[in-house]
Design a protein around this motif. Structure first.
Motif, short mmCIF file in Angstrom:
data_model
loop_
_atom_site.label_atom_id
_atom_site.label_comp_id
_atom_site.label_asym_id
_atom_site.label_seq_id
_atom_site.Cartn_x
_atom_site.Cartn_y
_atom_site.Cartn_z
N TYR A 60 12.55 25.97 -29.38
CA TYR A 60 13.57 25.77 -28.36
C TYR A 60 14.82 26.54 -28.74
CZ TYR A 60 10.66 21.73 -27.25
OH TYR A 60 9.59 20.91 -26.94
N VAL A 64 19.18 23.88 -25.70
CA VAL A 64 18.35 22.85 -25.06
C VAL A 64 17.68 21.92 -26.06
CG1 VAL A 64 17.93 24.44 -23.15
CG2 VAL A 64 16.18 24.15 -24.91
N PHE A 68 15.25 19.19 -23.90
CA PHE A 68 14.06 19.70 -23.21
C PHE A 68 12.84 19.52 -24.11
CE2 PHE A 68 16.18 23.15 -20.33
CZ PHE A 68 17.08 22.20 -19.87
N LEU A 81 7.71 21.37 -18.56
CA LEU A 81 9.01 21.37 -19.21
C LEU A 81 9.76 20.14 -18.73
CD1 LEU A 81 10.84 22.98 -21.18
CD2 LEU A 81 11.99 23.92 -19.15
N MET A 83 12.99 18.10 -18.71
CA MET A 83 14.39 18.42 -18.93
C MET A 83 15.23 17.17 -18.71
SD MET A 83 14.63 22.14 -17.07
CE MET A 83 14.52 21.45 -15.43
N ASP A 90 22.69 24.54 -17.13
CA ASP A 90 21.23 24.69 -17.06
C ASP A 90 20.80 25.25 -15.70
OD1 ASP A 90 21.01 21.59 -18.82
OD2 ASP A 90 20.68 23.60 -19.65
#
Length: 114
Positions: A60, A64, A68, A81, A83, A90
């Protein structure tokens, strides 16, 4: 060559969550390292997260980390993904692709309002 179709984007308030999905075609999918990329207006497209072919190894970008989570289901030829704690920064179009990338899909727009 594998093709990718992204979905799951939308408009969310800061602090909210979204789960993006990436459906891939082709039997070679499970042998590929796959990444989620994003491109904000006026900026270049960059890797956000990537996952190894078997799913055991992930990466990552610092911005994030802890928010994430990338995962994959090779039986379903799908990468996800998750989030959480989304921030206005973002906001971008999110794409999935192999590393290095092949032909790009349409992407999915994520917009985070403050």
């Amino acid at each position: 060559q594998v093709q990718f179709v992204e979905s799951g984007g939308g408009l969310v308030q800061a602090g909210g969550s979204l789960r993006l999905s990436c459906a891939a075609s082709g039997s070679t999918f499970r042998s590929l390292t796959i990444a989620w990329y994003r491109q904000a207006p006026g900026k270049q497209r960059d890797v956000v997260a990537r996952v190894s072919s078997g799913g055991a190894s992930t990466f990552y970008v610092d911005s994030v980390k802890g928010r994430f989570t990338i995962s994959r289901d090779n039986a379903q030829n799908t990468v996800y993904l998750q989030m959480n704690s989304l921030k206005p920064e973002d906001t971008a179009v999110y794409y999935c692709n192999r590393v290095p990338p092949w032909t790009w899909g349409q992407g999915t727009q994520v917009t985070v309002s403050s």
